[in-house]
Design an enzyme around this catalytic site. Structure first.
Site, PDB file in Angstrom:
ATOM      1  N   LEU A   1       0.943  -1.445  -0.066  1.00  0.00           N
ATOM      2  CA  LEU A   1       0.070   0.058   0.064  1.00  0.00           C
ATOM      3  C   LEU A   1       0.862   1.370  -0.046  1.00  0.00           C
ATOM      4  O   LEU A   1       2.040   1.203   0.444  1.00  0.00           O
ATOM      5  CB  LEU A   1      -0.998  -0.031   1.115  1.00  0.00           C
ATOM      6  CG  LEU A   1      -1.869  -1.165   1.250  1.00  0.00           C
ATOM      7  CD1 LEU A   1      -2.750  -0.670   2.751  1.00  0.00           C
ATOM      8  CD2 LEU A   1      -2.921  -0.950   0.231  1.00  0.00           C
ATOM      9  N   ASP A   2       0.442   2.327  -0.447  1.00  0.00           N
ATOM     10  CA  ASP A   2       1.059   3.868  -0.544  1.00  0.00           C
ATOM     11  C   ASP A   2       1.555   4.126   0.968  1.00  0.00           C
ATOM     12  O   ASP A   2       0.577   3.576   1.862  1.00  0.00           O
ATOM     13  CB  ASP A   2       0.233   4.816  -0.940  1.00  0.00           C
ATOM     14  CG  ASP A   2       0.236   4.444  -2.637  1.00  0.00           C
ATOM     15  OD1 ASP A   2       0.896   3.965  -3.166  1.00  0.00           O
ATOM     16  OD2 ASP A   2      -0.757   5.388  -3.051  1.00  0.00           O
ATOM     17  N   ARG A   3       2.213   4.782   1.386  1.00  0.00           N
ATOM     18  CA  ARG A   3       2.608   5.169   2.890  1.00  0.00           C
ATOM     19  C   ARG A   3       1.635   5.606   3.470  1.00  0.00           C
ATOM     20  O   ARG A   3       1.234   5.416   4.615  1.00  0.00           O
ATOM     21  CB  ARG A   3       3.799   6.332   2.718  1.00  0.00           C
ATOM     22  CG  ARG A   3       4.314   6.715   3.967  1.00  0.00           C
ATOM     23  CD  ARG A   3       4.990   8.332   4.071  1.00  0.00           C
ATOM     24  NE  ARG A   3       6.222   8.139   3.302  1.00  0.00           N
ATOM     25  CZ  ARG A   3       7.374   8.052   4.000  1.00  0.00           C
ATOM     26  NH1 ARG A   3       7.390   7.974   5.226  1.00  0.00           N
ATOM     27  NH2 ARG A   3       8.345   7.944   3.444  1.00  0.00           N
TER      28      ARG A   3
ATOM     29  N   ASN B   1      -1.717   3.518  -7.521  1.00  0.00           N
ATOM     30  CA  ASN B   1      -2.419   4.803  -7.363  1.00  0.00           C
ATOM     31  C   ASN B   1      -3.741   4.803  -8.054  1.00  0.00           C
ATOM     32  O   ASN B   1      -4.465   5.916  -8.314  1.00  0.00           O
ATOM     33  CB  ASN B   1      -1.745   6.017  -7.922  1.00  0.00           C
ATOM     34  CG  ASN B   1      -0.408   6.506  -6.744  1.00  0.00           C
ATOM     35  OD1 ASN B   1       0.405   7.019  -7.377  1.00  0.00           O
ATOM     36  ND2 ASN B   1      -0.412   5.914  -5.750  1.00  0.00           N
TER      37      ASN B   1
END
Length: 299
Positions: free
Chosen positions: A135-137, A233
């Site tokens: 997952l993104d930060r 994204n």
């Protein structure tokens, strides 16, 4: 399976047939006396699932996990995030927003991967851990790791087919034009790593996102978002395309927002377990920032 109940590492067993707890432990814990095994129970070192059990005759069912913890004074430090599920091959966590899944050039130590590696191995020891997805930060929620090479290959080799369902909570600006809908586009990426919807063709990857309105707030909306594809994204770009960027997502057209974080949370991951062929569903509850903004929908 090698057991190490006296080290700082927990030992996890999978229950395959009905049994009682003491009998199960005596059969699976090798090179330990009956009194030593009984001591694991009396010293509260045994868990069935997430529950500590001390009863010798506790009834076990197929599919459950039995964990032998090390003595309290030898256990690894408590994790800074919840473990949703763990067995001998997998560990699934609820990653908090602001924490990287894996290392980058700028940050190598403060990651979910490094924290879990240290936790599983214990002080001064190494134990393998493998990335399956990420997952993104700034996105919180369900992340799954493999605890051995065989499971990593089984999952990554067929990940898109094994994933049955990916569901997110998205707090977005404004209001989508419909109560539910689908956004489809071809995603491309610039040399500065900005993902955008562009023309099909070489280098473009098709992305499909379904959304449904769960609640409406003042100037914002809570969506349940399901993905047919897991592109980088993807939700953030598709919400921008919809005219409703994710709260706090300045990179994709949003303002700072009232949440103090990115309004994106991986709520549910359902996969077909390659070991059993059965579906396993892992869920992470809505974070407090989401519950505060949408109390009627999320409590």
């Amino acid at each position: 399976m090698k057991t190490t109940p006296k080290s700082s590492q927990s030992t996890v067993f999978q229950v395959e047939s009905p049994d009682t707890l003491l009998n199960f432990l005596l059969e699976h814990v090798k090179n330990k006396s009956r009194n030593t095994v009984k001591g694991f129970l009396s010293k509260r070192q045994v868990k069935v699932g997430s529950k500590t059990v001390t009863a010798f005759d506790y009834a076990l069912k197929p599919g459950q996990t039995v964990t032998i913890l090390p003595p309290a004074d030898q256990r690894a430090p408590k994790l800074p995030f919840p473990v949703i599920y763990e067995d001998a091959d997998l560990i699934v966590i609820d990653k908090p927003a602001g924490l990287l899944t894996v290392a980058t050039d700028r940050e190598r130590d403060k990651t979910a991967y490094r924290i879990l590696t240290d936790y599983l191995a214990g002080p001064g020891k190494e134990k393998p851990l493998f990335i399956v997805h990420r997952l993104d930060r700034d996105t919180s929620g369900v992340v799954l790791f493999a605890k051995n090479q065989e499971m990593k290959e089984a999952l990554q080799g067929d990940w898109e087919d094994l994933v049955d369902r990916r569901v997110y909570l998205a707090a977005v600006e404004g209001r989508p034009p419909e109560e539910r809908g689908t956004v489809k586009s071809f995603l491309r990426e610039t040399s500065t790593h900005l993902v955008y919807s562009g023309a099909p063709g070489n280098g473009a990857r098709e992305a499909v996102t379904h959304y449904e309105v769960l609640a409406r707030g003042t100037g914002c909306t809570l969506l349940s978002v399901a993905l047919d594809t897991g592109r980088k994204n993807q939700i953030r770009v598709h919400m921008q395309d919809l005219g409703c960027p994710v709260l706090g997502d300045k990179k994709y057209g949003g303002r700072a927002g009232d949440m103090g974080r990115l309004g994106l949370h991986a709520r549910e991951l359902a996969i077909t377990d390659p070991r059993t062929g059965k579906q396993a569903v892992y869920t992470a509850p809505a974070p407090k920032e989401f519950r505060k903004l949408f109390p009627e929908a999320l409590g």
